[in-house]
Design an enzyme around this catalytic site. Structure first.
Site, PDB file in Angstrom:
ATOM      1  N   CYS A   1       5.984 -18.531 -46.674  1.00 46.86           N
ATOM      2  CA  CYS A   1       6.399 -19.545 -47.460  1.00 46.86           C
ATOM      3  C   CYS A   1       7.525 -20.408 -47.013  1.00 46.86           C
ATOM      4  CB  CYS A   1       6.796 -18.522 -48.756  1.00 46.86           C
ATOM      5  SG  CYS A   1       8.270 -17.325 -48.178  1.00 46.86           S
TER       6      CYS A   1
ATOM      7  N   GLU B   1      10.245 -15.298 -56.450  1.00 48.88           N
ATOM      8  CA  GLU B   1      10.147 -15.683 -55.162  1.00 48.88           C
ATOM      9  C   GLU B   1       9.036 -16.523 -54.628  1.00 48.88           C
ATOM     10  OE1 GLU B   1      12.765 -15.384 -53.241  1.00 48.88           O
ATOM     11  OE2 GLU B   1      13.969 -13.927 -54.358  1.00 48.88           O
TER      12      GLU B   1
END
Length: 534
Positions: free
Chosen positions: A259, A225
């Site tokens: 993110c 991720e």
């Protein structure tokens, strides 16, 4: 008050204990106890109580690490994680059941094909610093629900949260099955030297490559991720004030250390000035007493990250059009927008992973799409504020891990939906059922009745052309397309008999074909019965 709560000082796990911790987790899995769904539910319920009981202590730790406001700590970390946990507890029994609703040819019906959900084994979870609770515990929820044991390695850049998580997990969960290892590079390296059934890593591209290379040595599956230079798009068709407000939220939450937050915004040239006025108006609305004085604004995690972002601002050829206030001693950078004129500008060339972002004007939609596909072909997140036609074209032509229309990364806020990247923004997904699937092996199983041997004659020696011809007849499918790949429509009696018999395609199962199989099966069973009775 969270300020009165004492947080243990950060302490690295002794290196010589790491092999023992990993061995304990593997041994716990080997005991077979984790395959019991009730055992998993007990662990998940205990984790629920741990998060609930430790809410104030976790808020204090997040405040210490990132100056994260208590409101944000609850909204984006603790409550979000509990929401994922609640959904998992509610639906785990259904997820864990064998799946029999499968697509397979009619001729295999008697085998009762099914998928059994099996845990992968012992997992290593390596988490980041920006959401140090949620991005460690949500993967753990997936691992527990799947029946895996796990070792968590939190980021040393959020040391207070790492210590509180360790305390909470050791207190509430089975200590033989779940552990936290704290430390820095040596401890991470020691963990990567152990054998795992799955590695789950959240963080940056550089470390991801190290993790992936190490995992490849033992053919260990990896979920990555990561992030990316996420684009946002704003056209004259959008509500500029709304776009400014929602994009500003994306860069004020956790001081932009998200993110999924936008790295740059492509704004139609004719409305650039108006958009800049809107973001400045939003800035004043969000911070009426000034940004640095606001109790609702977090801080950059450490000086190293602060220096990296300061360098981007120092080297840009663009012009700061909003924000720009900095204070290294306080690790403070205000939300800052920089108007640039090139994709090669330092503000565009690097992922900011903070509250700074670029504005790049564009003249037409095709140009904007070309820019997005050039700057970062596989970002984690895509945000678009335009007309319905513009949004649809961008979604169709720009690849991303997830996308939000008319908002800033709202797609990542639904805790039950799959979340993950694509290409350089990651591989694999989790949250909700996707979290369960992430740590699960789907094991195909069939049970072949003894009476089916007559139907299976084609596979036995000596080979028989007659049996093979019958097998082909039973399994053949007549194409509904020509040699140029164009769809054709059948006609005539032969065609309709073909369809009625259920042989016209894998999705057509005619009544006569079913009766034929039943009769053949019954005949075979009767033959076997008479054979054994005599």
């Amino acid at each position: 008050m969270t300020s009165d709560i004492k947080i243990p000082a950060f302490e690295a796990t002794p290196l010589d204990s790491i092999p023992k911790i990993a061995a304990s987790a593997r041994s716990s899995y080997a005991s077979q106890k984790t395959k019991d769904v009730e055992w998993r539910l007990v662990q998940l319920r205990k984790l629920w109580w741990g998060l609930t009981d430790y809410t104030e202590k976790l808020q204090a730790a997040l405040k210490q690490d990132l100056n994260k406001p208590g409101h944000d700590a609850l909204l984006s970390e603790i409550n979000y994680t509990i929401s994922d946990l609640n959904n998992t507890i509610k639906k785990l029994k259904a997820w864990a059941k064998d799946d029999t609703n499968l697509d397979y040819p009619l001729t295999f019906t008697a085998l009762k094909p099914r998928l059994r959900k099996e845990p992968l084994g012992t997992a290593l979870i390596i988490g980041p610093y920006n959401f140090p609770l949620m991005l460690n515990i949500c993967p753990l929820i997936g691992a527990i629900s799947a029946g895996c044991t796990a070792v968590i390695k939190p980021s040393e850049s959020a040391p207070a949260t790492a210590m509180v998580m360790k305390e909470m997990i050791e207190k509430y969960l089975d200590p033989t099955a779940f552990s936290v290892v704290n430390g820095m590079i040596p401890e991470t390296a020691a963990l990567l030297n152990e054998k795992w059934a799955k590695i789950f890593y959240t963080g940056g591209l550089t470390v991801a490559k190290i993790v992936a290379r190490k995992a490849a040595e033992t053919l260990t599956p990896v979920t990555l991720e990561l992030g990316g230079r996420n684009p946002a798009f704003v056209s004259r068709s959008s509500d500029l004030a709304l776009a400014a407000r929602r994009l500003m939220w994306g860069k004020t939450l956790n001081a932009g250390q998200v993110c999924m937050s936008h790295n740059y915004v492509l704004v139609e040239r004719d409305v650039v000035d108006d958009f800049i006025k809107c973001i400045n108006a939003t800035y004043k609305e969000f911070f009426p007493q000034g940004c640095q004085a606001s109790p609702d604004y977090a801080r950059v995690v450490n000086e190293r990250q602060w220096d990296r972002m300061k360098k981007m601002l120092d080297t840009t050829k663009g012009r700061i059009v909003m924000g720009g206030e900095l204070d290294r001693a306080d690790r403070f950078i205000s939300p800052t927008a920089v108007l640039v004129d090139s994709v090669d500008d330092p503000m565009m060339a690097e992922e900011s992973f903070g509250p700074i972002w670029a504005i790049l004007p564009y003249d037409d939609l095709d140009e904007a799409i070309k820019t997005m596909n050039t700057v970062d072909p596989t970002p984690l997140s895509l945000m678009t504020f335009g007309s319905k036609a513009e949004n649809e074209q961008i979604i169709n032509q720009v690849t991303s891990g997830g996308a939000s229309i008319n908002d800033s990364f709202m797609h990542g806020c639904v805790s039950t939906l799959p979340f993950g990247g694509v290409g350089e923004s990651g591989t694999g997904s989790y949250h909700g059922k996707a979290g369960f699937d992430c740590f699960t092996h789907q094991r195909t199983m069939v049970t072949t009745p003894g009476w089916m041997d007559k139907l299976l004659r084609v596979r036995y020696l000596p080979h028989s052309p007659g049996d093979f011809k019958q097998f082909q007849w039973m399994n053949a499918a007549k194409p509904d397309f020509d040699r140029d790949g164009r769809k054709t429509s059948g006609s005539g009696l032969g065609y309709w008999l073909w369809m009625v018999l259920g042989l016209g395609g894998p999705s057509v199962k005619g009544a006569l074909a079913r009766w034929l199989l039943v009769l053949v099966g019954a005949w075979g069973a009767m033959t076997q019965y008479h054979k054994f009775s005599s």
